[in-house]
Design a protein around this motif. Structure first.
Motif, PDB file in Angstrom:
ATOM      1  N   THR A  10      90.990  96.230 -13.102  1.00  0.00           N
ATOM      2  CA  THR A  10      92.401  96.328 -12.746  1.00  0.00           C
ATOM      3  C   THR A  10      92.943  95.005 -12.216  1.00  0.00           C
ATOM      4  O   THR A  10      94.141  94.868 -12.038  1.00  0.00           O
ATOM      5  CB  THR A  10      92.626  97.418 -11.678  1.00  0.00           C
ATOM      6  OG1 THR A  10      91.848  97.093 -10.525  1.00  0.00           O
ATOM      7  CG2 THR A  10      92.246  98.788 -12.209  1.00  0.00           C
ATOM      8  N   GLN A  11      92.047  94.040 -11.952  1.00  0.00           N
ATOM      9  CA  GLN A  11      92.462  92.727 -11.467  1.00  0.00           C
ATOM     10  C   GLN A  11      91.676  91.645 -12.198  1.00  0.00           C
ATOM     11  O   GLN A  11      90.479  91.801 -12.429  1.00  0.00           O
ATOM     12  CB  GLN A  11      92.213  92.595  -9.972  1.00  0.00           C
ATOM     13  CG  GLN A  11      93.025  93.556  -9.153  1.00  0.00           C
ATOM     14  CD  GLN A  11      92.809  93.338  -7.668  1.00  0.00           C
ATOM     15  OE1 GLN A  11      92.334  92.290  -7.230  1.00  0.00           O
ATOM     16  NE2 GLN A  11      93.165  94.330  -6.881  1.00  0.00           N
ATOM     17  N   ARG A  13      91.214  87.341 -12.276  1.00  0.00           N
ATOM     18  CA  ARG A  13      91.497  86.031 -11.692  1.00  0.00           C
ATOM     19  C   ARG A  13      91.042  84.966 -12.678  1.00  0.00           C
ATOM     20  O   ARG A  13      89.877  84.951 -13.093  1.00  0.00           O
ATOM     21  CB  ARG A  13      90.754  85.859 -10.372  1.00  0.00           C
ATOM     22  CG  ARG A  13      91.044  84.539  -9.737  1.00  0.00           C
ATOM     23  CD  ARG A  13      90.302  84.370  -8.445  1.00  0.00           C
ATOM     24  NE  ARG A  13      90.591  83.052  -7.919  1.00  0.00           N
ATOM     25  CZ  ARG A  13      90.596  82.749  -6.652  1.00  0.00           C
ATOM     26  NH1 ARG A  13      90.304  83.658  -5.769  1.00  0.00           N
ATOM     27  NH2 ARG A  13      90.866  81.530  -6.270  1.00  0.00           N
ATOM     28  N   ARG A  34      96.512  93.467 -12.958  1.00  0.00           N
ATOM     29  CA  ARG A  34      97.137  92.428 -12.148  1.00  0.00           C
ATOM     30  C   ARG A  34      96.374  91.128 -12.410  1.00  0.00           C
ATOM     31  O   ARG A  34      95.146  91.125 -12.428  1.00  0.00           O
ATOM     32  CB  ARG A  34      97.100  92.801 -10.684  1.00  0.00           C
ATOM     33  CG  ARG A  34      97.870  94.098 -10.422  1.00  0.00           C
ATOM     34  CD  ARG A  34      98.246  94.305  -9.000  1.00  0.00           C
ATOM     35  NE  ARG A  34      98.997  93.222  -8.388  1.00  0.00           N
ATOM     36  CZ  ARG A  34     100.310  93.009  -8.528  1.00  0.00           C
ATOM     37  NH1 ARG A  34     101.014  93.793  -9.298  1.00  0.00           N
ATOM     38  NH2 ARG A  34     100.900  92.014  -7.912  1.00  0.00           N
ATOM     39  N   LEU A  36      95.865  86.961 -11.537  1.00  0.00           N
ATOM     40  CA  LEU A  36      96.050  85.798 -10.682  1.00  0.00           C
ATOM     41  C   LEU A  36      95.582  84.582 -11.472  1.00  0.00           C
ATOM     42  O   LEU A  36      94.433  84.541 -11.925  1.00  0.00           O
ATOM     43  CB  LEU A  36      95.238  85.925  -9.390  1.00  0.00           C
ATOM     44  CG  LEU A  36      95.132  84.671  -8.525  1.00  0.00           C
ATOM     45  CD1 LEU A  36      96.502  84.244  -8.011  1.00  0.00           C
ATOM     46  CD2 LEU A  36      94.173  84.892  -7.374  1.00  0.00           C
ATOM     47  N   ASP A  53     105.841  91.345 -12.396  1.00  0.00           N
ATOM     48  CA  ASP A  53     105.242  91.332 -11.063  1.00  0.00           C
ATOM     49  C   ASP A  53     103.740  91.590 -11.086  1.00  0.00           C
ATOM     50  O   ASP A  53     103.085  91.593 -10.046  1.00  0.00           O
ATOM     51  CB  ASP A  53     105.939  92.321 -10.144  1.00  0.00           C
ATOM     52  CG  ASP A  53     105.776  93.767 -10.582  1.00  0.00           C
ATOM     53  OD1 ASP A  53     105.255  94.023 -11.689  1.00  0.00           O
ATOM     54  OD2 ASP A  53     106.159  94.653  -9.800  1.00  0.00           O
ATOM     55  N   ARG A  54     103.177  91.762 -12.257  1.00  0.00           N
ATOM     56  CA  ARG A  54     101.713  91.906 -12.376  1.00  0.00           C
ATOM     57  C   ARG A  54     101.013  90.551 -12.371  1.00  0.00           C
ATOM     58  O   ARG A  54      99.804  90.461 -12.351  1.00  0.00           O
ATOM     59  CB  ARG A  54     101.333  92.667 -13.644  1.00  0.00           C
ATOM     60  CG  ARG A  54     101.854  94.090 -13.663  1.00  0.00           C
ATOM     61  CD  ARG A  54     101.333  94.884 -14.834  1.00  0.00           C
ATOM     62  NE  ARG A  54     101.648  94.271 -16.118  1.00  0.00           N
ATOM     63  CZ  ARG A  54     100.864  94.321 -17.193  1.00  0.00           C
ATOM     64  NH1 ARG A  54      99.709  94.950 -17.131  1.00  0.00           N
ATOM     65  NH2 ARG A  54     101.228  93.766 -18.307  1.00  0.00           N
ATOM     66  N   LEU A  55     101.807  89.459 -12.398  1.00  0.00           N
ATOM     67  CA  LEU A  55     101.262  88.103 -12.445  1.00  0.00           C
ATOM     68  C   LEU A  55     101.552  87.364 -11.147  1.00  0.00           C
ATOM     69  O   LEU A  55     102.677  87.363 -10.657  1.00  0.00           O
ATOM     70  CB  LEU A  55     101.876  87.322 -13.605  1.00  0.00           C
ATOM     71  CG  LEU A  55     101.509  85.841 -13.694  1.00  0.00           C
ATOM     72  CD1 LEU A  55     100.022  85.664 -13.977  1.00  0.00           C
ATOM     73  CD2 LEU A  55     102.346  85.158 -14.751  1.00  0.00           C
ATOM     74  N   ASP A  56     100.532  86.721 -10.621  1.00  0.00           N
ATOM     75  CA  ASP A  56     100.677  85.817  -9.485  1.00  0.00           C
ATOM     76  C   ASP A  56     100.146  84.468  -9.952  1.00  0.00           C
ATOM     77  O   ASP A  56      98.979  84.352 -10.318  1.00  0.00           O
ATOM     78  CB  ASP A  56      99.872  86.327  -8.279  1.00  0.00           C
ATOM     79  CG  ASP A  56     100.077  85.488  -7.033  1.00  0.00           C
ATOM     80  OD1 ASP A  56     101.000  84.636  -7.023  1.00  0.00           O
ATOM     81  OD2 ASP A  56      99.325  85.668  -6.083  1.00  0.00           O
TER      82      ASP A  56
END
Length: 60
Positions: A10-11, A13, A34, A36, A53-56
């Motif tokens: 779910t994440q 990086r 999500r 990063l 907003d799923r991207l940082d």
């Protein structure tokens, strides 16, 4: 393509410091993921806007 291999993820990086451009479009169809991204300015991310907003992506 990657989603069936990692169904519980779910994440994500990504360290893109060694790249000039990163294409995120393969991640668009991965609901709830999500992302990063570090080491690369947002303007060098293809498909960043579609992730919303799923991207940082802090300035690289």
């Amino acid at each position: 393509m990657l989603r069936p291999l990692f169904p519980g993820v779910t994440q994500l990086r990504l360290d893109a410091s060694a790249l000039r451009v990163l294409d995120l479009t393969p991640l668009h169809s991965w609901p709830g993921l999500r992302v990063l991204v570090t080491g690369l300015p947002g303007q060098r991310l293809i498909g960043a806007q579609e992730l919303g907003d799923r991207l940082d992506a802090p300035p690289g």
